[in-house]
Design an enzyme around this catalytic site. Structure first.
Site, mmCIF file in Angstrom:
data_model
loop_
_atom_site.group_PDB
_atom_site.id
_atom_site.type_symbol
_atom_site.label_atom_id
_atom_site.label_comp_id
_atom_site.label_asym_id
_atom_site.label_seq_id
_atom_site.Cartn_x
_atom_site.Cartn_y
_atom_site.Cartn_z
ATOM 1 N N SER A 62 0.732 -1.217 -0.012
ATOM 2 C CA SER A 62 -0.110 0.076 -0.056
ATOM 3 C C SER A 62 0.997 1.306 -0.064
ATOM 4 O O SER A 62 1.726 1.377 0.840
ATOM 5 C CB SER A 62 -0.841 -0.154 1.343
ATOM 6 O OG SER A 62 -1.563 1.357 1.283
ATOM 7 N N ASN A 67 9.708 8.867 4.239
ATOM 8 C CA ASN A 67 8.392 9.531 3.632
ATOM 9 C C ASN A 67 7.390 9.845 4.630
ATOM 10 O O ASN A 67 7.178 9.372 5.592
ATOM 11 C CB ASN A 67 7.489 8.630 2.765
ATOM 12 C CG ASN A 67 6.630 7.914 3.234
ATOM 13 O OD1 ASN A 67 5.351 8.242 3.164
ATOM 14 N ND2 ASN A 67 6.811 6.647 3.631
ATOM 15 N N CYS A 80 -0.159 3.697 10.689
ATOM 16 C CA CYS A 80 0.884 4.763 9.875
ATOM 17 C C CYS A 80 1.263 5.804 10.823
ATOM 18 O O CYS A 80 0.595 6.428 11.413
ATOM 19 C CB CYS A 80 -0.002 5.413 8.908
ATOM 20 S SG CYS A 80 0.995 6.665 7.980
ATOM 21 N N ILE A 129 5.666 -5.126 8.113
ATOM 22 C CA ILE A 129 5.193 -3.899 9.146
ATOM 23 C C ILE A 129 5.094 -2.745 8.239
ATOM 24 O O ILE A 129 5.376 -2.746 7.001
ATOM 25 C CB ILE A 129 6.552 -3.764 10.041
ATOM 26 C CG1 ILE A 129 8.011 -3.402 9.101
ATOM 27 C CG2 ILE A 129 6.938 -4.771 10.846
ATOM 28 C CD1 ILE A 129 9.043 -2.977 9.557
ATOM 29 N N THR A 161 5.869 1.230 8.016
ATOM 30 C CA THR A 161 6.998 2.064 8.181
ATOM 31 C C THR A 161 7.688 2.178 9.558
ATOM 32 O O THR A 161 6.884 2.318 10.567
ATOM 33 C CB THR A 161 7.130 3.211 7.391
ATOM 34 O OG1 THR A 161 6.196 4.138 7.926
ATOM 35 C CG2 THR A 161 7.054 3.202 5.834
ATOM 36 N N GLY A 182 8.733 -5.266 4.303
ATOM 37 C CA GLY A 182 9.907 -4.270 4.808
ATOM 38 C C GLY A 182 11.258 -4.618 4.187
ATOM 39 O O GLY A 182 11.842 -5.546 4.426
ATOM 40 N N GLY A 183 11.412 -3.857 3.134
ATOM 41 C CA GLY A 183 12.669 -4.034 2.595
ATOM 42 C C GLY A 183 12.974 -5.054 1.450
ATOM 43 O O GLY A 183 14.066 -5.319 0.892
ATOM 44 N N GLY A 208 7.400 -2.893 -1.561
ATOM 45 C CA GLY A 208 6.881 -1.628 -1.945
ATOM 46 C C GLY A 208 7.834 -0.858 -2.313
ATOM 47 O O GLY A 208 8.407 -0.766 -3.581
ATOM 48 N N THR A 209 9.089 -0.473 -1.544
ATOM 49 C CA THR A 209 9.860 0.827 -2.181
ATOM 50 C C THR A 209 10.823 0.323 -3.393
ATOM 51 O O THR A 209 11.148 1.197 -4.203
ATOM 52 C CB THR A 209 10.889 1.096 -0.765
ATOM 53 O OG1 THR A 209 10.071 1.391 0.408
ATOM 54 C CG2 THR A 209 12.051 2.210 -1.163
HETATM 55 C C1 LIG Z 1 5.789 6.569 -0.152
HETATM 56 C C2 LIG Z 1 5.058 5.505 0.781
HETATM 57 C C3 LIG Z 1 3.614 5.581 1.038
HETATM 58 C C4 LIG Z 1 3.188 4.671 1.960
HETATM 59 N N1 LIG Z 1 1.673 4.600 1.918
HETATM 60 C C5 LIG Z 1 1.161 3.601 2.829
HETATM 61 C C6 LIG Z 1 -0.268 3.922 3.230
HETATM 62 O O1 LIG Z 1 -1.079 4.584 2.458
HETATM 63 N N2 LIG Z 1 -0.723 2.813 3.814
HETATM 64 C C7 LIG Z 1 -0.045 1.957 4.314
HETATM 65 O O2 LIG Z 1 -0.321 0.870 5.130
HETATM 66 N N3 LIG Z 1 1.152 1.629 4.299
HETATM 67 C C8 LIG Z 1 2.032 2.679 3.360
HETATM 68 N N4 LIG Z 1 3.419 2.605 3.208
HETATM 69 C C9 LIG Z 1 3.993 1.395 3.970
HETATM 70 C C10 LIG Z 1 4.324 0.322 2.893
HETATM 71 O O3 LIG Z 1 3.037 -0.217 2.581
HETATM 72 C C11 LIG Z 1 5.081 -0.766 3.719
HETATM 73 O O4 LIG Z 1 4.552 -1.130 4.743
HETATM 74 C C12 LIG Z 1 6.555 -0.205 3.869
HETATM 75 O O5 LIG Z 1 6.919 0.826 2.745
HETATM 76 C C13 LIG Z 1 7.695 -1.250 4.019
HETATM 77 O O6 LIG Z 1 7.821 -2.047 3.015
HETATM 78 P P1 LIG Z 1 8.953 -1.654 1.788
HETATM 79 O O7 LIG Z 1 10.124 -1.526 2.440
HETATM 80 O O8 LIG Z 1 8.890 -2.883 0.796
HETATM 81 O O9 LIG Z 1 8.539 -0.440 1.008
HETATM 82 C C14 LIG Z 1 3.917 3.419 2.319
HETATM 83 C C15 LIG Z 1 5.175 3.444 1.955
HETATM 84 C C16 LIG Z 1 5.952 4.341 1.349
HETATM 85 C C17 LIG Z 1 7.243 4.151 0.860
#
Ligand SMILES: Cc1cc2nc3c(=O)[nH]c(=O)nc-3n(C[C@H](O)[C@H](O)[C@H](O)COP(=O)(O)O)c2cc1C
Ligand SMILES: Cc1cc2nc3c(=O)[nH]c(=O)nc-3n(C[C@H](O)[C@H](O)[C@H](O)COP(=O)(O)OP(=O)(O)OC[C@H]3O[C@@H](n4cnc5c(N)ncnc54)[C@H](O)[C@@H]3O)c2cc1C
Ligand code: FES
Lengths: 259, 317
Positions: free
Chosen positions: B23, B71, B132, B193, B195, B245-246, B267-268
């Protein structure tokens, strides 16, 4: 991870020329027919070793030869890495992205106002719509960072130059010459790109006098509209709203933004 | 090589593979569809959706850190009606398995979004973002207190019979306690998780770098934190966990499966490599097979202490 897969909208562009155009400023010429379909003001989102891609506008767009240029200043790790790329190497690019400039109305006076690394995207606009022969006002901190003056002149355009330190052209900013231009040209149109404070001054000078299109910078994540990182405040129908520089921009009408 | 990548989750939710777009990193669906066949992903979790539009935080909203991304988007979204009208039909048409991530300032707002999605064709599941770190009211407190996490989960549970997952924040002393509370409240799954709260300083201007002051850290920098939360929560509840997460590779996915996740979100890394999720799906069979597994489910929880390890049916490994 083994060989990156490429998708529609993602290109593997070969660097065919690399030139140091000024201290800390490099222009890379890339071979990519897909990127050469860009509209002036659009940008490339370039993969670098960092966590995020780096947005850079097109300095040249040459559909006939299938080439584009990226002219950037080295300001940090990403641009330093890019500046070290050599001819023959390839860049992983998303693009062309965003909304570029709307074509100028050839029946009205037209002026380009650029500052620093905001000058190159205006050159691509001047080249694309050269028959509309814009007046050109460009400025920089100092003489060697007045970019692409010769290129504009080779298009047969008159160029007014300003430098903050007075080392080239007129001392001061581009706003002085812009004011003069606005006084001499009714119903004009202004395209501008440069640091945000300069764009704010351009927007203010043009208010009620000329239609201004401005190309903005903002820190980006995805570059394609998904993450909502790159927003700027704009006038919504009833209240302030955020618009995305990567998607609704980088080029906006000056009057749609809140400065 | 034939490898079963299917994942069976509660309430009949079945994913073709365990890789879900996280998300907030994948918009509302259309944005990345040019780069990714969104129907081929395990699922897509859309940007958080609230009853009414949310403006979000002032820019700048992202800042790079070593191996991470901070972010402070602030949950900008156009509200649930615009989502249902403008984006859901597109997602449906592309055959995406859609998880709607829901947000609210009050228990009632969460329940409103949940009941709005009930019966909406194309919505496969809900993900409740109680975690969040960006919003000062709402999200933060729900995820930080077992009682409030229970209340919000209960309200969502009562508003819908869609599969419900609750997304945990790592910014608490014991994510496992929160996980137990939401399990008791009727959550079908847990995602973890969100962030990790952090701060960056803009030295030039002598102030916090992000418009929202603090931000949420994501990307490879948080992978060890995420693995630890998944590993702890897996030993504390009996509902499935969606880990994230990552994650940037198929090898990372296997680590999360072994730590107790039944599926993962990515995600990222998509910002760098829009096609990476599809690449991970393509490479997963090989990585599983090299690890000695014949399917996804056989790997789940195999790094947990023996007492918490899921029973492996004969031949599943
Ligand atoms: C730019 C950005 C926006 C995000 N917006 C949301 C959100 O609206 N709702 C949510 O539950 N998580 C949100 N997240 C968190 C991600 O869904 C995810 O939990 C987190 O980034 C860890 O995964 P990753 O390391 O693969 O990015 C956001 C993350 C990023 C980087
Ligand atoms: C649409 C657009 C077009 C651009 N066109 C040009 C161009 O033609 N020529 C040019 O020299 N520069 C251009 N820039 C600015 C350029 O993107 C930044 O200078 C570059 O990203 C800096 O990266 P770095 O790693 O060297 O710097 P660092 O400061 O180390 O970067 C850290 C992070 O901040 C981001 N960042 C830093 N400065 C900026 C900035 N001014 N705008 C947006 N993000 C920033 C980086 O992308 C990176 O994510 C443009 C920016 C945008 C948004
Ligand atoms: S950079 Fe992601 S929406 Fe503009």
């Amino acid at each position: 991870m083994a060989g990156q897969q490429f998708h529609d909208g993602q290109v593997d562009a070969r660097i065919v020329r690399r030139e140091e155009v000024a201290r800390d400023h490099v222009e890379l010429i890339l071979e990519s027919p897909a990127l050469a379909r860009a509209v002036p003001g659009q940008f490339a989102h370039i993969l670098t070793p960092g966590m995020l891609r780096r947005p850079v506008s097109f300095s040249r767009i040459e559909p006939d030869s299938g080439r584009v240029g990226l002219l950037f200043q080295v300001v940090g790790e990403g641009t330093a890495w890019l500046a070290n790329c050599q001819e023959g190497e390839r860049l992983d690019i998303l693009g062309p992205l965003g909304h570029g400039f709307a074509p100028p109305d050839p029946s009205r006076p037209w002026c380009l106002v650029g500052g620093g690394v905001g000058i190159p995207p205006l050159y691509s606009a001047a080249a694309q719509w050269r028959e509309s022969a814009p007046d050109v006002i460009i400025g920089a901190r100092t003489r060697e960072w007045v970019l692409m003056q010769k290129d504009f002149e080779q298009l047969g355009l008159g160029v007014r130059v300003t430098t903050d330190d007075g080392s080239w052209g007129q001392a001061g900013t581009v706003i002085g010459p812009l004011q003069e231009w606005l006084e001499g040209h009714a119903d004009g149109q202004v395209f501008s790109c440069g640091p945000t404070p300069m764009l704010a001054a351009v927007a203010s000078a043009c208010r009620g006098r000329a239609a201004a299109q401005v190309a903005l910078e903002q820190r980006m994540g995805c570059g394609i509209g998904a993450c909502l990182a790159c927003v700027v405040p704009a006038r919504g129908q009833t209240q302030m709203e955020y618009r995305r520089v990567c998607t609704e921009g980088p080029v906006f009408l000056a009057e749609e933004l809140i400065w | 090589m034939v490898m079963d990548l299917h994942v069976s989750l509660p309430r009949g939710l079945t994913l073709a593979n365990p890789v879900i777009a996280a998300s907030g990193t994948f918009g509302f669906g259309p944005e990345y569809s040019r780069y990714v066949d969104i129907g081929s992903l395990g699922a897509v979790s859309v940007k958080g959706v609230s009853p009414e539009p949310w403006l979000g935080n002032p820019p700048p909203r992202v800042w790079e850190t070593p191996m991470g991304l901070l972010n402070s988007i602030g949950l900008q979204n156009p509200g649930m009606e615009v989502f249902v009208r403008d984006d859901l039909p597109f997602l449906r048409e592309k055959g995406a398995t859609v998880i709607v991530n829901i947000i609210g300032h009050t228990v009632d707002e969460y329940a409103r979004v949940a009941s709005r999605m009930q019966g909406e064709a194309g919505v496969a599941a809900l993900e409740v973002n109680i975690s969040c770190p960006n919003i000062k009211e709402g999200g933060m407190s729900f995820g930080h207190d077992p009682e409030q996490a229970y209340q919000v989960t209960r309200a969502v549970r009562q508003a819908t019979d869609l599969p419900v997952m609750v997304k945990l924040s790592p910014n608490v002393t014991s994510p496992a306690l929160i996980a137990q509370a939401v399990e008791q409240a009727g959550a079908d799954m847990i995602s973890a998780i969100n962030t990790v709260v952090g701060l960056a300083i803009d030295v030039e201007h002598r102030r916090p770098a992000l418009g929202g002051t603090t931000g949420g850290l994501s990307g490879p920098a948080i992978k060890p934190i995420a693995l630890r939360v998944v590993y702890d929560v897996a030993q504390s509840v009996s509902i499935p966990i969606i880990g994230m997460g990552g994650i940037a590779s198929a090898a990372d996915v296997l680590e999360f499966l072994l730590a107790g996740a039944s599926a993962v979100m990515v995600g990222t890394v998509t910002f760098q490599h829009p096609g990476r999720m599809q690449q991970i799906i393509a490479e997963l069979p090989q990585v599983l097979s090299r690890g000695g597994f014949r399917g996804v489910s056989g790997a789940v929880g195999q790094a947990l202490p023996a007492a918490s390890r899921p029973q492996t049916r004969g031949g599943d490994l």
